[in-house]
Design a protein around this motif. Sequence first.
Motif, PDB file in Angstrom:
ATOM      1  N   PHE A 235       0.835  -1.207   0.000  1.00 45.88           N
ATOM      2  CA  PHE A 235       0.000   0.000   0.000  1.00 45.88           C
ATOM      3  C   PHE A 235       0.868   1.254   0.000  1.00 45.88           C
ATOM      4  CE2 PHE A 235      -1.957   3.405   2.521  1.00 45.88           C
ATOM      5  CZ  PHE A 235      -3.096   3.662   1.765  1.00 45.88           C
ATOM      6  N   TYR A 236       1.812   1.328   0.941  1.00 53.12           N
ATOM      7  CA  TYR A 236       2.654   2.523   1.037  1.00 53.12           C
ATOM      8  C   TYR A 236       3.540   2.701  -0.195  1.00 53.12           C
ATOM      9  CZ  TYR A 236       1.333   3.455   5.886  1.00 53.12           C
ATOM     10  OH  TYR A 236       0.643   3.772   7.021  1.00 53.12           O
ATOM     11  N   CYS A 237       4.049   1.592  -0.718  1.00 53.95           N
ATOM     12  CA  CYS A 237       4.899   1.683  -1.908  1.00 53.95           C
ATOM     13  C   CYS A 237       4.106   2.206  -3.110  1.00 53.95           C
ATOM     14  CB  CYS A 237       5.500   0.319  -2.245  1.00 53.95           C
ATOM     15  SG  CYS A 237       6.856  -0.162  -1.156  1.00 53.95           S
ATOM     16  N   LYS A 238       2.880   1.712  -3.283  1.00 54.87           N
ATOM     17  CA  LYS A 238       2.073   2.160  -4.418  1.00 54.87           C
ATOM     18  C   LYS A 238       1.648   3.605  -4.262  1.00 54.87           C
ATOM     19  CE  LYS A 238       0.597  -2.167  -6.376  1.00 54.87           C
ATOM     20  NZ  LYS A 238      -0.402  -2.807  -7.245  1.00 54.87           N
ATOM     21  N   VAL A 239       1.308   4.008  -3.046  1.00 55.66           N
ATOM     22  CA  VAL A 239       0.957   5.405  -2.796  1.00 55.66           C
ATOM     23  C   VAL A 239       2.142   6.299  -3.145  1.00 55.66           C
ATOM     24  CG1 VAL A 239       0.500   7.109  -0.972  1.00 55.66           C
ATOM     25  CG2 VAL A 239      -0.840   5.004  -1.078  1.00 55.66           C
ATOM     26  N   LEU A 240       3.321   5.946  -2.632  1.00 50.52           N
ATOM     27  CA  LEU A 240       4.520   6.749  -2.878  1.00 50.52           C
ATOM     28  C   LEU A 240       4.870   6.801  -4.363  1.00 50.52           C
ATOM     29  CD1 LEU A 240       6.887   8.357  -1.702  1.00 50.52           C
ATOM     30  CD2 LEU A 240       8.125   6.204  -1.422  1.00 50.52           C
ATOM     31  N   GLN A 241       4.848   5.653  -5.030  1.00 50.78           N
ATOM     32  CA  GLN A 241       5.206   5.608  -6.447  1.00 50.78           C
ATOM     33  C   GLN A 241       4.260   6.452  -7.298  1.00 50.78           C
ATOM     34  OE1 GLN A 241       5.375   1.449  -7.443  1.00 50.78           O
ATOM     35  NE2 GLN A 241       7.479   1.209  -6.734  1.00 50.78           N
ATOM     36  N   ASN A 242       2.977   6.384  -7.005  1.00 47.83           N
ATOM     37  CA  ASN A 242       2.007   7.131  -7.804  1.00 47.83           C
ATOM     38  C   ASN A 242       2.101   8.632  -7.567  1.00 47.83           C
ATOM     39  OD1 ASN A 242      -0.121   5.474  -9.471  1.00 47.83           O
ATOM     40  ND2 ASN A 242       0.393   4.230  -7.692  1.00 47.83           N
ATOM     41  N   ILE A 243       2.370   9.022  -6.338  1.00 52.16           N
ATOM     42  CA  ILE A 243       2.535  10.449  -6.052  1.00 52.16           C
ATOM     43  C   ILE A 243       3.832  10.960  -6.675  1.00 52.16           C
ATOM     44  CG2 ILE A 243       3.020  12.114  -4.203  1.00 52.16           C
ATOM     45  CD1 ILE A 243       0.942  10.599  -2.516  1.00 52.16           C
ATOM     46  N   GLU A 244       4.899  10.190  -6.568  1.00 51.55           N
ATOM     47  CA  GLU A 244       6.176  10.615  -7.138  1.00 51.55           C
ATOM     48  C   GLU A 244       6.110  10.667  -8.667  1.00 51.55           C
ATOM     49  OE1 GLU A 244       9.271   8.167  -5.429  1.00 51.55           O
ATOM     50  OE2 GLU A 244       9.602   9.695  -3.891  1.00 51.55           O
ATOM     51  N   PHE A 245       5.281   9.839  -9.263  1.00 51.83           N
ATOM     52  CA  PHE A 245       5.086   9.889 -10.714  1.00 51.83           C
ATOM     53  C   PHE A 245       4.511  11.255 -11.114  1.00 51.83           C
ATOM     54  CE2 PHE A 245       1.966   9.328 -14.203  1.00 51.83           C
ATOM     55  CZ  PHE A 245       2.848   9.036 -15.236  1.00 51.83           C
ATOM     56  N   ILE A 246       3.480  11.704 -10.399  1.00 52.96           N
ATOM     57  CA  ILE A 246       2.867  13.004 -10.679  1.00 52.96           C
ATOM     58  C   ILE A 246       3.858  14.131 -10.391  1.00 52.96           C
ATOM     59  CG2 ILE A 246       1.011  14.593 -10.042  1.00 52.96           C
ATOM     60  CD1 ILE A 246       0.067  12.181 -11.629  1.00 52.96           C
ATOM     61  N   GLU A 247       4.584  14.016  -9.275  1.00 50.61           N
ATOM     62  CA  GLU A 247       5.566  15.051  -8.918  1.00 50.61           C
ATOM     63  C   GLU A 247       6.678  15.140  -9.956  1.00 50.61           C
ATOM     64  OE1 GLU A 247       5.388  15.341  -4.061  1.00 50.61           O
ATOM     65  OE2 GLU A 247       6.623  13.776  -4.958  1.00 50.61           O
ATOM     66  N   SER A 248       7.110  14.000 -10.485  1.00 51.09           N
ATOM     67  CA  SER A 248       8.167  14.001 -11.504  1.00 51.09           C
ATOM     68  C   SER A 248       7.703  14.720 -12.767  1.00 51.09           C
ATOM     69  CB  SER A 248       8.576  12.567 -11.852  1.00 51.09           C
ATOM     70  OG  SER A 248       9.165  11.927 -10.742  1.00 51.09           O
ATOM     71  N   LEU A 249       6.463  14.470 -13.155  1.00 50.30           N
ATOM     72  CA  LEU A 249       5.924  15.143 -14.339  1.00 50.30           C
ATOM     73  C   LEU A 249       5.749  16.637 -14.081  1.00 50.30           C
ATOM     74  CD1 LEU A 249       3.275  12.506 -15.500  1.00 50.30           C
ATOM     75  CD2 LEU A 249       5.458  13.031 -16.581  1.00 50.30           C
ATOM     76  N   ASP A 250       5.341  16.989 -12.858  1.00 48.82           N
ATOM     77  CA  ASP A 250       5.235  18.413 -12.497  1.00 48.82           C
ATOM     78  C   ASP A 250       6.594  19.101 -12.617  1.00 48.82           C
ATOM     79  OD1 ASP A 250       2.545  18.232 -12.003  1.00 48.82           O
ATOM     80  OD2 ASP A 250       2.739  18.073  -9.818  1.00 48.82           O
ATOM     81  N   THR A 251       7.638  18.392 -12.150  1.00 45.70           N
ATOM     82  CA  THR A 251       8.994  18.941 -12.209  1.00 45.70           C
ATOM     83  C   THR A 251       9.448  19.119 -13.661  1.00 45.70           C
ATOM     84  OG1 THR A 251       9.587  17.919 -10.095  1.00 45.70           O
ATOM     85  CG2 THR A 251      11.402  18.563 -11.540  1.00 45.70           C
ATOM     86  N   ILE A 252       9.160  18.122 -14.494  1.00 48.81           N
ATOM     87  CA  ILE A 252       9.532  18.207 -15.915  1.00 48.81           C
ATOM     88  C   ILE A 252       8.818  19.375 -16.582  1.00 48.81           C
ATOM     89  CG2 ILE A 252       9.329  17.035 -18.150  1.00 48.81           C
ATOM     90  CD1 ILE A 252       9.735  14.379 -16.572  1.00 48.81           C
ATOM     91  N   ARG A 253       7.512  19.518 -16.288  1.00 44.31           N
ATOM     92  CA  ARG A 253       6.748  20.632 -16.861  1.00 44.31           C
ATOM     93  C   ARG A 253       7.309  21.966 -16.410  1.00 44.31           C
ATOM     94  NH1 ARG A 253       2.055  17.188 -16.652  1.00 44.31           N
ATOM     95  NH2 ARG A 253       1.820  17.608 -14.434  1.00 44.31           N
ATOM     96  N   LYS A 254       7.638  22.047 -15.122  1.00 45.64           N
ATOM     97  CA  LYS A 254       8.181  23.301 -14.590  1.00 45.64           C
ATOM     98  C   LYS A 254       9.513  23.636 -15.254  1.00 45.64           C
ATOM     99  CE  LYS A 254       9.447  25.698 -10.335  1.00 45.64           C
ATOM    100  NZ  LYS A 254       9.597  25.620  -8.864  1.00 45.64           N
TER     101      LYS A 254
END
Length: 415
Positions: A235-254
């Motif tokens: 559960f924690y691994c999937k939560v972290l991975q999915n949030i970090e996926f969105i954060e990584s894309l946010d960083t790339i966009r920025k």
Amino acid sequence: MKKLNVLIVEDSKPILQIHKHLVTKAGFNPVTAETFAEVKALEHMFPDLFCAIIDYSLPDAPNGEAIPYLLDHNVPGVVMTGMIDDKTRDTILNFPVIDYITKESKQAYTYLQHLLVKLRVNHLIKVLVVDDSVSAREYIKHLLKRHNYDVYVASSGEEAMKQLELHPDLKLIITDKEMPNMDGIELCNKIRSKYSKDEMSIIGISGQGNQSLTAKFIKNGANDFLTKPFCLEEFYCKVLQNIEFIESLDTIRKQANTDYLTGLYNRRYFFEQVSPEIVKRFDGSTNSTLAMMDIDHFKSVNDTYGHDAGDEILKATALLIQQHFSADYLAARIGGEEFCIFLDTLGRDEATLLMDNFRQEMENMSVEVGGNTIKCTISIGITHCCEKSFDGIMIKADELLYEAKESGRNIVITD
């Protein structure tokens, strides 16, 4: 920023030193204890602890006694253990710990540091839990709260959509499959009609043993899937991975949309955002207001004080621009020492007053670099017009900026 205290409970001096280094590197202040007795002696500090890193086996507490003691005193704990048998693992996970990590490789310590960093910033991450069962909803909420996430709940798909309207900056939605009126798969479809997978992650959950559910959820817009009852670690691994996926894309966009030095939007993003608006307004005969600015005698700053000083001037100017305009208008560095502000439909007189106030603040600003106090002024050209293209309005503003330069600089010229 105030440094928070992290208690390190560890009887091995080499590992204690590693933990102190990791805690400091993560931005915390390490507090140490090598025995259970030393932990108890630090009870007066418990209210000031962010969390504790707890060794499972201590000389005077070989069976994990320090874990419930600290948890009972409201100190969140990450457990470190050299024992990797299932019995020890189950014993640890029966406690409401943040996580447990086995001391089996260098990667374990990398994971610990990453976890500490995430725990410090997770309060900025919004997560929505959707389930018609109160107990299931509260259980998942409780698990997320252990990791400091900002958690919202909804008891139905309809309520989830309302929460989405209130909190469009949600990063993750965890939804049950079985709900009346609108089930989890229908909810996924509704969400994906508004937000792409790049903008918001969805984890589907179901107690049904149907293997095809994973595919159904994914095909209908979910990023991931969990079967109840789920493993806490998964559960924690999937939560972290999915949030970090969105954060990584946010960083790339920025990174793609902003200027690396000043943090303002870059020329490409500015053109992409403003151009369609100019074209649309031309069709409706609506005026737009654009200001172009250029730092006066910037080349002489670089020649006299060096390019590092020039960079500091650019950053200070950008900060002033952000303070004045970023909340209401689009601002960008479009090249060198030149900046552009799209003032929307602001009237000519209001725009002139606004930009002249900025010019005066720029004139009064000083930047300390290498023992030198540097002051700069800025020239500004403003156009309030209706053009069929962005290039057209840019040319007009640029001509007015050139006129400001030719008129002695440190002045605002409006058409």
